[in-house]
Design a protein around this motif. Structure first.
Motif, mmCIF file in Angstrom:
data_model
loop_
_atom_site.group_PDB
_atom_site.id
_atom_site.type_symbol
_atom_site.label_atom_id
_atom_site.label_comp_id
_atom_site.label_asym_id
_atom_site.label_seq_id
_atom_site.Cartn_x
_atom_site.Cartn_y
_atom_site.Cartn_z
ATOM 1 N N PHE A 178 -67.947 17.493 -49.365
ATOM 2 C CA PHE A 178 -67.763 18.305 -50.566
ATOM 3 C C PHE A 178 -67.624 19.785 -50.213
ATOM 4 N N LEU A 179 -68.397 20.239 -49.245
ATOM 5 C CA LEU A 179 -68.278 21.621 -48.784
ATOM 6 C C LEU A 179 -66.900 21.863 -48.167
ATOM 7 N N TYR A 180 -66.459 20.940 -47.307
ATOM 8 C CA TYR A 180 -65.141 21.044 -46.686
ATOM 9 C C TYR A 180 -64.041 21.041 -47.749
ATOM 10 N N ALA A 181 -64.142 20.149 -48.720
ATOM 11 C CA ALA A 181 -63.126 20.044 -49.766
ATOM 12 C C ALA A 181 -63.109 21.283 -50.661
ATOM 13 N N TYR A 182 -64.246 21.934 -50.790
ATOM 14 C CA TYR A 182 -64.301 23.170 -51.582
ATOM 15 C C TYR A 182 -63.574 24.302 -50.867
ATOM 16 N N GLY A 236 -67.519 10.621 -50.265
ATOM 17 C CA GLY A 236 -67.105 11.940 -50.756
ATOM 18 C C GLY A 236 -65.609 11.994 -51.005
ATOM 19 N N ILE A 237 -64.827 11.433 -50.076
ATOM 20 C CA ILE A 237 -63.370 11.391 -50.245
ATOM 21 C C ILE A 237 -63.008 10.602 -51.496
ATOM 22 N N LEU A 238 -63.620 9.427 -51.659
ATOM 23 C CA LEU A 238 -63.309 8.602 -52.830
ATOM 24 C C LEU A 238 -63.694 9.290 -54.135
ATOM 25 N N THR A 239 -64.825 9.964 -54.139
ATOM 26 C CA THR A 239 -65.261 10.677 -55.338
ATOM 27 C C THR A 239 -64.285 11.791 -55.696
ATOM 28 N N LYS A 240 -63.917 12.587 -54.698
ATOM 29 C CA LYS A 240 -62.976 13.687 -54.949
ATOM 30 C C LYS A 240 -61.584 13.151 -55.301
ATOM 31 N N ALA A 241 -61.173 12.041 -54.684
ATOM 32 C CA ALA A 241 -59.870 11.451 -54.990
ATOM 33 C C ALA A 241 -59.845 10.951 -56.432
ATOM 34 N N LEU A 242 -60.934 10.311 -56.866
ATOM 35 C CA LEU A 242 -61.020 9.844 -58.243
ATOM 36 C C LEU A 242 -60.915 11.019 -59.215
ATOM 37 N N LYS A 243 -61.631 12.081 -58.930
ATOM 38 C CA LYS A 243 -61.564 13.286 -59.769
ATOM 39 C C LYS A 243 -60.143 13.845 -59.774
ATOM 40 N N TYR A 244 -59.523 13.892 -58.587
ATOM 41 C CA TYR A 244 -58.154 14.418 -58.456
ATOM 42 C C TYR A 244 -57.190 13.613 -59.317
ATOM 43 N N PHE A 245 -57.259 12.281 -59.221
ATOM 44 C CA PHE A 245 -56.314 11.447 -59.968
ATOM 45 C C PHE A 245 -56.590 11.457 -61.470
ATOM 46 N N ILE A 246 -57.829 11.578 -61.880
ATOM 47 C CA ILE A 246 -58.156 11.672 -63.312
ATOM 48 C C ILE A 246 -57.598 12.968 -63.897
ATOM 49 N N LEU A 247 -57.759 14.057 -63.166
ATOM 50 C CA LEU A 247 -57.310 15.359 -63.665
ATOM 51 C C LEU A 247 -55.798 15.571 -63.583
ATOM 52 N N HIS A 248 -55.129 14.807 -62.701
ATOM 53 C CA HIS A 248 -53.701 15.044 -62.491
ATOM 54 C C HIS A 248 -52.822 13.919 -63.035
ATOM 55 N N LEU A 249 -53.353 13.087 -63.882
ATOM 56 C CA LEU A 249 -52.519 12.028 -64.482
ATOM 57 C C LEU A 249 -51.939 12.462 -65.790
#
Length: 108
Positions: free
Chosen positions: A39-43, A95-108
């Motif tokens: 999460f820190l890296y992704a931020y 962490g990747i899956l959590t951020k990916a899920l957030k990414y796809f929810i927000l960008h659909l």
């Protein structure tokens, strides 16, 4: 604070420093540290989430599953370093899956 629902906290499977045990076992310690690190890296960086990254994330969780499941079945006994290192990889994968899920929810 009740942490018993987050982890089994068995002393023989938990890291300790000067007789003080961590609040969670070594595998959970790895999972939490791995997820936090991701999460820190992704931020701090821009990450493009695609199917390849999701597959890699899923594969990162396989060693933790195999370590825990083979131990549960009694085929072998794991150790804290192995539990921690497989947990660390699984934490990054989660962490990747959590951020990916957030990414796809927000960008659909």
């Amino acid at each position: 604070m009740k942490l018993k629902y987050l982890c089994h906290r068995k002393p023989e499977r938990t890291f300790s420093v000067r007789g003080h045990y961590f609040p969670v076992c070594s595998r959970c310690t790895g999972i939490y540290m791995g997820a936090f690190a991701y999460f820190l890296y992704a931020y701090l960086t821009v990450i493009e989430y695609d199917i390849t990254l999701i597959i890699v994330a899923l594969l990162m969780m396989v060693p933790t599953f195999l370590d825990g499941f083979t131990q549960l079945l009694g085929y072998r006994e794991s150790n804290n370093l192995l539990r921690f290192s497989t947990g660390l990889a699984a934490g990054v994968g989660m962490g990747i899956l959590t951020k990916a899920l957030k990414y796809f929810i927000l960008h659909l």
